[in-house]
Design a protein around this motif. Structure first.
Motif, mmCIF file in Angstrom:
data_model
loop_
_atom_site.group_PDB
_atom_site.id
_atom_site.type_symbol
_atom_site.label_atom_id
_atom_site.label_comp_id
_atom_site.label_asym_id
_atom_site.label_seq_id
_atom_site.Cartn_x
_atom_site.Cartn_y
_atom_site.Cartn_z
ATOM 1 N N ASP A 1 90.008 -8.601 -25.666
ATOM 2 C CA ASP A 1 88.626 -8.966 -25.370
ATOM 3 C C ASP A 1 88.465 -9.112 -23.863
ATOM 4 O OD1 ASP A 1 85.999 -9.739 -25.684
ATOM 5 O OD2 ASP A 1 86.488 -11.848 -26.022
ATOM 6 N N ASP A 2 87.578 -8.303 -23.282
ATOM 7 C CA ASP A 2 87.299 -8.340 -21.852
ATOM 8 C C ASP A 2 88.573 -8.147 -21.027
ATOM 9 O OD1 ASP A 2 85.782 -8.526 -19.558
ATOM 10 O OD2 ASP A 2 85.773 -10.718 -19.523
ATOM 11 N N VAL B 1 80.233 -14.052 -19.831
ATOM 12 C CA VAL B 1 80.323 -12.646 -20.214
ATOM 13 C C VAL B 1 80.850 -12.631 -21.643
ATOM 14 C CG1 VAL B 1 81.409 -10.426 -19.755
ATOM 15 C CG2 VAL B 1 80.719 -11.882 -17.856
ATOM 16 N N GLY C 1 83.939 -3.270 -23.018
ATOM 17 C CA GLY C 1 83.643 -3.827 -24.328
ATOM 18 C C GLY C 1 82.510 -3.158 -25.066
ATOM 19 N N GLY D 1 81.891 -11.095 -25.150
ATOM 20 C CA GLY D 1 82.536 -9.823 -25.469
ATOM 21 C C GLY D 1 81.803 -8.978 -26.479
ATOM 22 N N GLY E 1 88.458 -8.954 -17.327
ATOM 23 C CA GLY E 1 88.154 -10.320 -16.942
ATOM 24 C C GLY E 1 89.318 -10.950 -16.184
ATOM 25 N N ARG F 1 79.721 -5.517 -18.036
ATOM 26 C CA ARG F 1 79.916 -6.961 -17.959
ATOM 27 C C ARG F 1 78.700 -7.645 -17.346
ATOM 28 N NH1 ARG F 1 83.418 -9.277 -15.277
ATOM 29 N NH2 ARG F 1 84.499 -10.602 -16.810
#
Length: 661
Positions: A376-377, A57, A335, A59, A380, A281
């Motif tokens: 970032d993410d 995934v 994102g 970003g 996640g 995502r």
């Protein structure tokens, strides 16, 4: 549990055993739910079942931008709104051209169609320049949607930059028109799809050669979302469009590694926060897999996230601001590179300065105060989000495989396979809404009985379209508009020169080639709330009143009477809560509908009350539980088809015989 000793921590099996012991096997199974589109959600996640070799995934591509949408006819008004938005904190602009421009029609022609419909009435360079008066276009993220008419739209933008003395590589231009989405939305294209494929390939090749920051390949999933598609199909159709584009680019000799940086995906983000995060995502994961399949290293997918129009409501539009907040939150967590949040009162017939300010500030506050875009993410690592991402990506890939088996997205659209899948999904969604498994706050759940009827915006839009048509006719000169010679697909410079010399967008479109793609049935644009809102319009206009007749003490009937009041208010029915003893007299005074509310045993024994209400002239009698031995018009159970029940009640009360259907 000894917190200092990890070995004493409860295990997932121990948790399941405890839940089963307290709730039973059937109740435990009920904790798992299935989202629209067949995505299963478990009550507990202790790990994310993502294979170690799953595509990454990747970003976001850059710092996100807030790009309001400008798609209402009236160039001066659009410019005024844009300047207000930019001063208020926006750093992007999404300009949507009207149907006439998207199809290459001349708005000055006597038989002009589509002028001002679904977008701005831009017909030439002067029009586009008017929209951007006093706007520093080189300082914002500029998104321009010309549907399938990509090269003529690009020529106008190129000419605008040249007129301003701005180098093409100094501006961030996203040409977000998608021929497939335009075909599905408009039912037609300005030229055959094969010609448009060649134009997009040539435009992309030129962008690569001159090293600009333009994104020339739009992939738009929102049209499928707005028609009622489930999330897996939304992504699957978008992936099918991307697969087609990669094939045609490769066939035209375009470097796919460089072209991959020129894609932009438009997604709708809705009120289900986790699903919206997972959608962004999942697209990134599927895009990585698709690039790997063509031998290109994974890279970020540029995402334009749009707050869903499908989830907006006309009645009680303030609730749209709450739904929009959840959607923007999800977009930033997912994102997104560009976020578009419409004014909360847009669907209710307004496009107010207050609504635009709230939309701008929603994104700004979530970013500046919550710092969502600084990580970032950020989702996640969440077991649930990772699992949902993987399941959604796999389901979308299966949709892609099905579309490819049908011959690709073009064949699936032309043959009706896309329409059939979406229509089936919409019927399933309507059933969930009707039974309140999918509740809509302010519409089917907790409707405000004192809400003012929405302002009709159709008249204002019709006036704006009429003004756009008059303006196009007024400026038609006696010797006609300048034309241009036939253009090669890759001759953007010549097209821009023609635009600079006054050629209309229609003339540019004609120069790119004649003929058109086969027409198809446009996808319907739907909203979750629209059917219940139609009921509410009818009930409110007819002045239908109802009495909730309570049985037993307050503690026994209050939950039932509240539920009944909310359900009846969803149809615009004015509700009074009274004792059962007073209900027959209220019917005689004009209350057409009665709901008997109370504990199940008390309602079951209310046969004499039903008879008294019928004798008093009640048009409809329902109850919160069945009544023994006496027929009534419906039971307001938790899983009842509320739409059908309310429709029948309005008809019984003499309101909306034709409309409430």
């Amino acid at each position: 549990m000894d917190r200092s000793d990890p070995s004493t921590a409860p295990t997932a099996d121990a948790w399941r055993d405890r839940v089963r012991a307290e709730l039973g096997d059937a109740a435990f199974a009920a904790l798992s739910v299935t989202l629209p589109g067949g995505l299963d959600v478990d009550p507990l996640y202790t790990s994310a079942p993502v294979p170690p070799d799953a595509p990454p995934v990747v970003g976001a591509t850059a710092r996100w931008a807030h790009g309001p949408r400008y798609d209402t006819p009236g160039l001066a008004a659009a410019n005024e709104r844009m300047l207000d938005d930019l001063v208020g904190g926006s750093d992007g602009a999404w300009v949507v051209l009207d149907r006439a421009a998207r199809l290459g029609h001349d708005p000055a022609a006597d038989d002009a169609v589509g002028v001002g419909v679904g977008g701005l009435d831009v017909a030439c360079l002067d029009d586009l320049a008017r929209v951007f008066d006093d706007v520093h276009v080189e300082m914002i993220r500029l998104l321009v949607d010309g549907g399938g008419n990509v090269v003529p739209t690009a020529a106008l933008v190129d000419a605008l930059l040249a007129r301003r003395g701005i180098a093409q590589d100094a501006a961030s231009v996203w040409l977000v028109g998608d021929p497939f989405a335009a075909w599905a939305r408009d039912g037609a294209l300005p030229r055959p799809l094969a010609r448009l494929d060649a134009e997009i390939a040539a435009l992309t090749r030129r962008s690569i050669a001159r090293g600009d920051d333009w994104r020339t390949i739009g992939i738009d999933a929102t049209v499928y979302h707005d028609a009622g598609a489930h999330a897996p199909d939304e992504l699957g159709f978008a992936l099918a469009a991307a697969a087609h584009r990669l094939r045609t680019l490769d066939g035209a000799g375009v470097d796919l590694a460089a072209a991959a940086d020129r894609f932009v995906f438009r997604l709708a983000v809705g009120r289900d926060t986790f699903l919206a995060i997972a959608k962004c995502r999942a697209l990134r994961r599927a895009w990585s897999a698709m690039l790997d399949a063509v031998g290109v290293a994974a890279r970020p997918a540029a995402i334009h996230a749009c707050v869903s129009d499908r989830m907006a409501s006309r009645w009680d539009p303030e609730t749209n601001a709450l739904r929009s907040t959840s959607a923007v939150f999800a977009a930033l967590c997912g994102g997104a590179d560009v976020v578009t949040a419409p004014p909360h009162d847009r669907v209710a017939g307004g496009d107010s300065a207050r609504g635009r300010r709230i939309a701008r500030n929603t994104a700004t506050i979530l970013d500046e105060e919550s710092h969502l875009a600084d990580v970032d993410d950020p989702a996640g690592g969440s077991y649930y989000v990772e699992s949902l991402t993987d399941a959604l990506a796999r389901a979308a890939w299966e949709t892609l495989r099905a579309v490819e088996a049908d011959g690709g997205l073009a064949a699936a659209l032309a043959g009706g396979a896309v329409h059939d899948r979406i229509d089936a999904a919409w019927r399933e969604r309507c059933d969930s809404i009707d039974r309140r498994a999918l509740a809509i706050t302010g519409v089917t759940a907790f409707p405000d009985p004192n809400a003012e009827p929405p302002v009709a915006g159709d008249d204002a839009r019709r006036d704006a379209i009429a003004a756009a048509v008059r303006r196009a006719l007024d400026r038609r000169s006696a010797d006609g508009r300048p034309n241009c010679a036939a253009l090669e697909a890759d001759d953007l410079a010549a097209a821009a020169a023609c635009a600079t010399n006054g050629a209309s967008l229609a003339a540019l479109s004609d120069a790119c080639g004649t003929g058109s793609a086969a027409t198809i049935e446009p996808l319907a644009l739907r909203r979750d709330a629209e059917r219940f809102e139609a009921l509410r319009d009818v009930g409110h206009a007819a002045g239908v009143t109802a009495v909730v007749a309570t049985l037993g003490p307050l503690a026994a009937h209050q939950p039932h009477s509240r539920a009944a009041r909310n359900a009846l208010a969803a149809a615009g029915v004015a509700v009074r809560i009274e004792s059962a003893d007073d209900a027959p007299a209220s019917v005689e005074r004009g209350a057409g509908v009665v709901c008997i509310a109370g504990a199940a045993d008390a309602v079951a024994a209310a046969g004499s009350l039903v008879a008294a209400l019928r004798d008093a002239g009640a048009a409809g009698v329902i109850a919160t539980a069945p009544v023994d031995g006496v027929p009534i018009d419906g039971v307001l159970a938790p899983d009842v088809d509320l739409f059908a029940l309310l429709t029948a009640l309005l008809r019984a009360a003499g309101a909306g015989e034709d409309d409430a259907s």
